[in-house]
Scaffold this motif. Sequence first.
Motif, PDB file in Angstrom:
ATOM      1  N   ASN A   1      -8.679  14.432   2.802  1.00  0.00           N
ATOM      2  CA  ASN A   1      -9.134  14.862   4.569  1.00  0.00           C
ATOM      3  C   ASN A   1      -8.377  14.045   5.266  1.00  0.00           C
ATOM      4  OD1 ASN A   1      -9.864  12.403   4.293  1.00  0.00           O
ATOM      5  ND2 ASN A   1     -12.496  12.668   5.127  1.00  0.00           N
ATOM      6  N   LYS A   2      -7.747  13.285   4.723  1.00  0.00           N
ATOM      7  CA  LYS A   2      -6.238  13.178   6.369  1.00  0.00           C
ATOM      8  C   LYS A   2      -5.200  12.740   5.666  1.00  0.00           C
ATOM      9  CE  LYS A   2      -8.211   8.305   5.300  1.00  0.00           C
ATOM     10  NZ  LYS A   2      -8.690   7.273   5.525  1.00  0.00           N
ATOM     11  N   PRO A   3      -4.343  13.073   6.532  1.00  0.00           N
ATOM     12  CA  PRO A   3      -2.409  12.109   4.941  1.00  0.00           C
ATOM     13  C   PRO A   3      -2.332  11.419   4.926  1.00  0.00           C
ATOM     14  CG  PRO A   3      -2.337  12.621   7.946  1.00  0.00           C
ATOM     15  CD  PRO A   3      -3.460  12.508   7.614  1.00  0.00           C
ATOM     16  N   ALA A   4      -1.631  11.278   3.590  1.00  0.00           N
ATOM     17  CA  ALA A   4      -1.900  10.359   2.546  1.00  0.00           C
ATOM     18  C   ALA A   4      -1.244   9.530   3.087  1.00  0.00           C
ATOM     19  CB  ALA A   4      -0.810  10.782   1.169  1.00  0.00           C
ATOM     20  N   PRO A   5      -1.619   7.898   2.733  1.00  0.00           N
ATOM     21  CA  PRO A   5      -0.261   6.623   3.350  1.00  0.00           C
ATOM     22  C   PRO A   5       0.920   6.843   3.209  1.00  0.00           C
ATOM     23  CG  PRO A   5      -2.794   6.324   1.506  1.00  0.00           C
ATOM     24  CD  PRO A   5      -2.038   7.937   2.080  1.00  0.00           C
ATOM     25  N   GLU A   6       1.238   6.348   4.015  1.00  0.00           N
ATOM     26  CA  GLU A   6       2.972   6.717   3.625  1.00  0.00           C
ATOM     27  C   GLU A   6       3.630   5.234   2.498  1.00  0.00           C
ATOM     28  OE1 GLU A   6       5.079   6.604   6.918  1.00  0.00           O
ATOM     29  OE2 GLU A   6       3.549   8.703   7.427  1.00  0.00           O
ATOM     30  N   THR A   7       3.184   4.067   2.733  1.00  0.00           N
ATOM     31  CA  THR A   7       3.403   3.489   2.182  1.00  0.00           C
ATOM     32  C   THR A   7       2.164   3.085   1.092  1.00  0.00           C
ATOM     33  OG1 THR A   7       2.459   1.771   3.476  1.00  0.00           O
ATOM     34  CG2 THR A   7       5.050   2.258   3.747  1.00  0.00           C
ATOM     35  N   GLU A   8       2.467   2.492  -0.203  1.00  0.00           N
ATOM     36  CA  GLU A   8       1.595   1.559  -0.716  1.00  0.00           C
ATOM     37  C   GLU A   8       1.075   0.228  -0.047  1.00  0.00           C
ATOM     38  OE1 GLU A   8       3.764   0.380  -4.947  1.00  0.00           O
ATOM     39  OE2 GLU A   8       4.091   2.660  -5.569  1.00  0.00           O
ATOM     40  N   ASP A   9       1.449  -0.154   0.220  1.00  0.00           N
ATOM     41  CA  ASP A   9       0.690  -1.541   1.679  1.00  0.00           C
ATOM     42  C   ASP A   9      -0.430  -0.981   2.041  1.00  0.00           C
ATOM     43  OD1 ASP A   9       2.435  -2.911   0.441  1.00  0.00           O
ATOM     44  OD2 ASP A   9       2.747  -3.633   2.773  1.00  0.00           O
TER      45      ASP A   9
ATOM     46  N   MET B   1      -2.797   0.309  -0.362  1.00  0.00           N
ATOM     47  CA  MET B   1      -4.089  -0.474  -0.202  1.00  0.00           C
ATOM     48  C   MET B   1      -5.223  -1.174   0.922  1.00  0.00           C
ATOM     49  SD  MET B   1      -2.849  -1.693  -3.425  1.00  0.00           S
ATOM     50  CE  MET B   1      -1.462  -0.918  -4.402  1.00  0.00           C
ATOM     51  N   LEU B   2      -4.672  -0.753   1.644  1.00  0.00           N
ATOM     52  CA  LEU B   2      -5.102  -1.321   2.922  1.00  0.00           C
ATOM     53  C   LEU B   2      -6.549   0.441   3.012  1.00  0.00           C
ATOM     54  CD1 LEU B   2      -3.514  -2.133   5.603  1.00  0.00           C
ATOM     55  CD2 LEU B   2      -4.970  -3.818   4.836  1.00  0.00           C
ATOM     56  N   GLU B   3      -6.287   1.428   1.901  1.00  0.00           N
ATOM     57  CA  GLU B   3      -7.623   2.420   2.525  1.00  0.00           C
ATOM     58  C   GLU B   3      -7.840   2.136   1.305  1.00  0.00           C
ATOM     59  OE1 GLU B   3      -7.625   5.156   3.536  1.00  0.00           O
ATOM     60  OE2 GLU B   3      -6.463   4.356   5.627  1.00  0.00           O
TER      61      GLU B   3
ATOM     62  N   LEU C   1      -1.463  -4.079  -7.083  1.00  0.00           N
ATOM     63  CA  LEU C   1      -3.095  -3.345  -6.698  1.00  0.00           C
ATOM     64  C   LEU C   1      -4.130  -4.359  -7.218  1.00  0.00           C
ATOM     65  CD1 LEU C   1      -5.603  -1.033  -6.421  1.00  0.00           C
ATOM     66  CD2 LEU C   1      -4.954  -0.406  -8.463  1.00  0.00           C
ATOM     67  N   ALA C   2      -3.495  -5.466  -8.554  1.00  0.00           N
ATOM     68  CA  ALA C   2      -4.458  -6.345  -9.151  1.00  0.00           C
ATOM     69  C   ALA C   2      -4.486  -7.603  -8.430  1.00  0.00           C
ATOM     70  CB  ALA C   2      -3.920  -6.433 -10.555  1.00  0.00           C
ATOM     71  N   ALA C   3      -3.115  -7.490  -7.659  1.00  0.00           N
ATOM     72  CA  ALA C   3      -3.222  -9.141  -6.003  1.00  0.00           C
ATOM     73  C   ALA C   3      -3.792  -8.922  -5.491  1.00  0.00           C
ATOM     74  CB  ALA C   3      -1.337  -8.773  -6.198  1.00  0.00           C
ATOM     75  N   SER C   4      -3.562  -7.408  -4.710  1.00  0.00           N
ATOM     76  CA  SER C   4      -4.651  -7.221  -4.011  1.00  0.00           C
ATOM     77  C   SER C   4      -5.782  -7.352  -3.966  1.00  0.00           C
ATOM     78  CB  SER C   4      -4.371  -5.302  -3.411  1.00  0.00           C
ATOM     79  OG  SER C   4      -2.608  -5.027  -3.337  1.00  0.00           O
ATOM     80  N   LEU C   5      -6.490  -6.456  -4.973  1.00  0.00           N
ATOM     81  CA  LEU C   5      -7.690  -6.389  -4.956  1.00  0.00           C
ATOM     82  C   LEU C   5      -8.795  -7.800  -5.162  1.00  0.00           C
ATOM     83  CD1 LEU C   5      -8.760  -3.712  -7.418  1.00  0.00           C
ATOM     84  CD2 LEU C   5      -9.527  -3.764  -4.730  1.00  0.00           C
TER      85      LEU C   5
ATOM     86  N   PRO D   1      -3.296 -16.697   0.529  1.00  0.00           N
ATOM     87  CA  PRO D   1      -2.215 -15.485   1.311  1.00  0.00           C
ATOM     88  C   PRO D   1      -2.513 -13.987   1.132  1.00  0.00           C
ATOM     89  CG  PRO D   1      -0.805 -16.466  -0.523  1.00  0.00           C
ATOM     90  CD  PRO D   1      -2.291 -16.910  -0.927  1.00  0.00           C
ATOM     91  N   PHE D   2      -2.252 -13.208   2.115  1.00  0.00           N
ATOM     92  CA  PHE D   2      -2.711 -12.205   2.156  1.00  0.00           C
ATOM     93  C   PHE D   2      -1.340 -11.057   1.921  1.00  0.00           C
ATOM     94  CE2 PHE D   2      -2.023  -8.066   4.721  1.00  0.00           C
ATOM     95  CZ  PHE D   2      -3.153  -7.240   4.222  1.00  0.00           C
ATOM     96  N   PRO D   3      -1.437 -10.134   0.580  1.00  0.00           N
ATOM     97  CA  PRO D   3      -0.346  -9.973  -0.289  1.00  0.00           C
ATOM     98  C   PRO D   3       0.708  -9.200   0.301  1.00  0.00           C
ATOM     99  CG  PRO D   3      -2.648  -9.689  -0.827  1.00  0.00           C
ATOM    100  CD  PRO D   3      -2.959 -10.211  -0.328  1.00  0.00           C
ATOM    101  N   LEU D   4      -0.212  -8.068   1.477  1.00  0.00           N
ATOM    102  CA  LEU D   4       0.828  -7.663   1.492  1.00  0.00           C
ATOM    103  C   LEU D   4       1.695  -7.449   3.097  1.00  0.00           C
ATOM    104  CD1 LEU D   4      -2.720  -4.593   1.324  1.00  0.00           C
ATOM    105  CD2 LEU D   4      -0.444  -5.049  -0.201  1.00  0.00           C
ATOM    106  N   LYS D   5       2.658  -6.990   3.396  1.00  0.00           N
ATOM    107  CA  LYS D   5       3.144  -7.229   4.376  1.00  0.00           C
ATOM    108  C   LYS D   5       2.723  -6.210   5.195  1.00  0.00           C
ATOM    109  CE  LYS D   5       7.430  -7.263   2.013  1.00  0.00           C
ATOM    110  NZ  LYS D   5       6.975  -6.565   0.858  1.00  0.00           N
ATOM    111  N   GLN D   6       1.843  -5.459   4.933  1.00  0.00           N
ATOM    112  CA  GLN D   6       1.631  -4.250   6.424  1.00  0.00           C
ATOM    113  C   GLN D   6       0.040  -4.974   6.414  1.00  0.00           C
ATOM    114  OE1 GLN D   6       3.085  -0.359   5.022  1.00  0.00           O
ATOM    115  NE2 GLN D   6       2.939   0.313   6.900  1.00  0.00           N
ATOM    116  N   GLY D   7      -0.690  -4.156   7.460  1.00  0.00           N
ATOM    117  CA  GLY D   7      -2.553  -5.139   7.689  1.00  0.00           C
ATOM    118  C   GLY D   7      -2.306  -6.205   7.964  1.00  0.00           C
ATOM    119  N   ASN D   8      -3.564  -5.904   8.596  1.00  0.00           N
ATOM    120  CA  ASN D   8      -3.959  -7.058   9.997  1.00  0.00           C
ATOM    121  C   ASN D   8      -5.092  -8.714   9.474  1.00  0.00           C
ATOM    122  OD1 ASN D   8      -6.033  -6.080  10.204  1.00  0.00           O
ATOM    123  ND2 ASN D   8      -5.051  -5.929  12.821  1.00  0.00           N
ATOM    124  N   LEU D   9      -4.689  -8.570   7.976  1.00  0.00           N
ATOM    125  CA  LEU D   9      -6.013  -9.471   7.315  1.00  0.00           C
ATOM    126  C   LEU D   9      -5.171 -10.612   7.613  1.00  0.00           C
ATOM    127  CD1 LEU D   9      -7.505  -6.929   4.561  1.00  0.00           C
ATOM    128  CD2 LEU D   9      -8.719  -7.554   6.665  1.00  0.00           C
TER     129      LEU D   9
END
Lengths: 889, 353
Positions: free
Chosen positions: A67-75, A78-80, A171-175, A826-834
């Motif tokens: 129902n929405k455009p696909a995320p553009e990056t893998e980061d 992960m946020l999705e 994915l594992a690191a993000s989780l 540490p927050f492992p992603l470059k995008q996102g603001n956690l």
Amino acid sequence: MGVPALFRFLSKKYPKTIAPVIEDKPQLVNGELVPVDTSKPNPNGEEFDNLYLDMNGIVHPCSHPENKPAPETEDEMMLEVFKYTERVVGMVRPRKLLMIAIDGVAPRAKMNQQRSRRFRSAQEAAAKERETAALIKQLEDEGREVDESLKGKKTWDSNAITPGTPFMDILAASLRYWIAYQLNYNPGWKDLKVILSDAGVPGEGEHKIMEFVRSQRASPEHDPNTKHVIYGLDADLIMLGLATHEPHFRVLREDVFFQDKNDKGCRICGKEGHYAAECTGVPKPKEDNPVAVEKPFIWLQVDVLREYLEAELDIPHCPFTFDLERAIDDWVFLCFFVGNDFLPHLPSLEIREGAIDTLQNIWKRNLPAMGGYLTLDGSVNMERAQIVLNELGKQEDNIFRRRKEQEVRREENNKRRKTEAEARREANKRGDAGGLTFEQEVKGSLPQGKHTKFNGSAVAAGPDLSTLAVLGRGRDNLEEMRALNKALVAKKNLSNMSAAQAMRAELLSESEQDSGARTPADSTPAEVADESAVDETLPAEPIATDPISAEVVPPVEADAVSAEKTTPGKRKRDADDEVKSSDGTSKVSVEDDDVEDTVRLWEPGYKDRYYAQKFGAAPSDRDIRRQVAKAYVEGLCWVLLYYYQGCPSWTWYYPYHYAPFASDFEDIQDLDVKFSEGKPFKPFEQLMGVLPAHSKQHIPEPFQQLMTDPESEILDFYPEDFPIDLNGKKFAWQGVALLPFIDEKRLLHALGKKYPELSEDENLRNKDGYELLYCGDQNKLYDELAGKLYSKKKQDKPLKLNPKVSDGLVGSVSVDEACIPNSTVPFPLKQGNLEDIENDRSISVRYHVPKSSYVHKSMLLRGVKLKPPALNYADKETVRNGGRRDGRG
Amino acid sequence: LSFALEPIARWRGKPAPMRQPKEIASFSYDDKRVQHHDDSGLKYYWPPALGQHLGNGFKELVKHDDSVDEHLDSLLAALIHHETTPPVPVSIEEDNTAAEPPKVLPAIDFVTWRGMATKLLCTPFSSDPWSMNAVRLNDTIYIEEHKQPPRPMDERGELFSYMGYKFEALSTLRRPFGEVERKEIEERDKEVVNNIEQYCSIVKTSIGGSRLVLGGEVDCVYDYKPEDGENPSSHYCELKTNKLINTDRDRTSFERYKLLKFWAQSFLLGVPKVIVGYRTNDGILAHIEELDTQKIPSMVKKNNPQGPPWDASAAINFMAGLLEWLKTAIPEGEGMWRMEYAGTGKRVVEVKR
Ligand SMILES: [Mg+2]
């Protein structure tokens, strides 16, 4: 498990198994989004202990949402994933345990299907890339500006969702981060224990979950009234739920009946409101509406399904005592005949033709004579299975003949409808359309209901889309438009009309034509979208197909529905195909549309033709039939064991593309079926076993050459093109991809030579992982774990969990080298603001599932307290009477 | 010397303070009646299939010779074993294996089998006579049954008592569910029944001002026996059989006699659950009911609004009073005393040399 339409079948036949999920949503207060406090009582009026996430059912939809455009990056993906998972967990609010299981290396038996999906997906992706490139080029040729970011933009390859890829590592690191985050900051997670089984742990996600449930239930400390919920998109989670014989079990999933009003938007820039051909090449601005429309969820209550099955399977005058648990297992076994991920289904068994009822009736009729159940704790009684197959074999000729008759009837109906629509259109042209402007004409021709129904998207989109959307019945219509658009773009220069004008004109006629040819049933494209989201699960479940009266469903429907999991692009093309082929004036003909079915199952002699064409066997060759039947019987045994006891062999697989006929099974009681356990592939071996060369970027460099180098000794495993056998079906996606089977020995031999070239990191990624257990410092377990594993005098040998401290969780734990209590995560992603988690108050340890050498027994545990019955007498009578209400039918 | 039961009313009211029975030791008899200081005889409850015949295998029963007086021998042996064996460390933190073994007996007023304690507890509401021997040593009074030659039972009586053993055999497993084969569960009917093997739990408890050590057979654990120092008593359950209740008379008699006994026996060892297997007149197992020991008294009260046939508080208070009195009535070091209740006639407990 790929039982197309199984979910639909069950929810139709056993309606009370389905209940809506009541969900608290985050509220906007003074412009701020206030998250739901999940420590509060569950709004569903009932608390749940354990939630299991079949994580691929989240990762897939998040990587290419409907129902929405696909995320553009893998980061962004992960946020999705975070967002979606948080929503699911917030819905269930597990009080004891959350288990997150990602598919790891699968048994060899599953690889045939994985391979087929990934090769098809790559084929689709390649086609899509070519198409986009062409469109961009066209825009440029017209002198329009195309945003740089769109150029050379590659579609994200969903084949990355395979164990061993760098993506799965991220994915594992993000989780891991996300779990720590929730344990630190989410009050609803205060008492929660979390188990993460990432792609490094061998086994399919849902089967790792089942192993866990079985292991817990074998322990006397297990609470027999544990309330389990499993999330996943796959209909066979229902089977797995039944197979645990834990009565308080629910499957949670998105509501497939919910109508999705949104579309993905332009495939070039992602914006809604126009199609690729109209794209101006400006990328879509970031989403800023936080409370987007979300699909509701539903429960599938396994306890209610158990009640239905009890009513249905407890036949009168049976000479032995009815045992619901055993009867349920037999029923699950029968469902495997109709479809599973490991074997092609028998040619005579189509779920849409009521195959489950056919088998069930055979079972009921023969049970007294069989003298006992077909299965026992996951093993098959061959004598009895032979009886069922004999009975089915007797019906086979009839089933094939009837299938043909219905097909002929359907085609005639379609032709008639088309002619009628044609006539109507002619009449309209001659009639009163004259004075209206174009816009008015479009709207005026729509039934009122449809117009309002799609208002939502009409408002959200620009004027062009509103016109198109009101016409539509949702996705498949939009897909048609895309197809049309494509065709129109091609001939645009020949016309004085603009592309948009031309499109509208065409659409008008299309919609009229089509609306006549469609049943109301197929106006639920949302289901397609939903089902298509999962990877290993299944070819999508066709929509709205009534298995009992399959003949009323026009053929277009099955197609619209077709979508196959890993191939989001595929759906599009299928829909394209459909439009073209259902349109009398079809411009582009589908390659395989006119392929004649030369096996002709409905005519005598089909068996010889089948074996000649599918197996290249001479009519006199009876051996091949026996071999195929034997392999198939092995397969059935393998599948049943896999569901009930865990993987019986990592190396066994069904070595044919086709199934035998029921009548080919003879004296199966004499077969000696044994499995050797073997060991799972290493992640890279599996990647090399299932990925096509098109996806080679996910594989370490040294291995890549093996897929493309003309000198490669296993080059033949990676054909660029492969035939698809329609096998009596109408469309390519339904057909059988004739890929060569992987020869394990040759594969391992070739890889063996390349292993020395792997980097250290790559070697690490190829190793078996382990399951992790997490909890926060408010959990009773925390002090025990911190004290015994992370204090100065820590112990080295695994620590047995004390079920009283762990709230019933059994197993043992040992140090997780990656865990330093109270450090900063540490927050492992470059995008996102956690933010980074400072002074981490969660802890993680390696978790070892207790291994029992004893078999899982299909029995209710002592102390089980069943819920009050959900079914009344009338419900049960309805089921007993084969779906007809008593007195009315 | 005698202790009067009447008037019963004086025992009513709030029950005397009790301490939750806590297991201090356990032991097993094997099929040769050899005592082992372990849990080898412990069984696990697993519901039996209904419809089985509780008389099956009656002829094959391997019967314990109950003409032999076993006195308090095994109970005392277990206590001695317990006192002389260092406790197993129950948690890893407290690795204090060097600690002194707890001395149980010096602080104890009474040591007896649960069966005797049950008789004492039920006395105010029972007309069954009993006779016991008591001796006071180091301020602890040891009570045992005054063994009389067993009354010969008729075939019917033998069969009914067999059905009780059979129900136990059909309802238990030798190992936890997760560790047994399906066959073992489904073919329990084929096993030869014996009443020689036993598992016994020894608990410390107190009633009123008296501290007791009681030993008694425990049929099985409901789920598991904890190994971490938690009191295992709360995991035990008692298996009982009864004939299906069809009439009001059946119910009255069940509540008046059976439930009193079920409650008293389980209550004294701190067993929280009584599982009753109801059989038809033909001995077919027809129905299973799980009762909470604690709730039995109020259940009986609720079913008899006009006045319950027995009263748990009164029973407890009577026993507290009786024990207190026995401490004064039985002096130290004067050999064996006889305690008797005639059942009918004079409503007193008599103590004599
Ligand atoms: Mg899966």
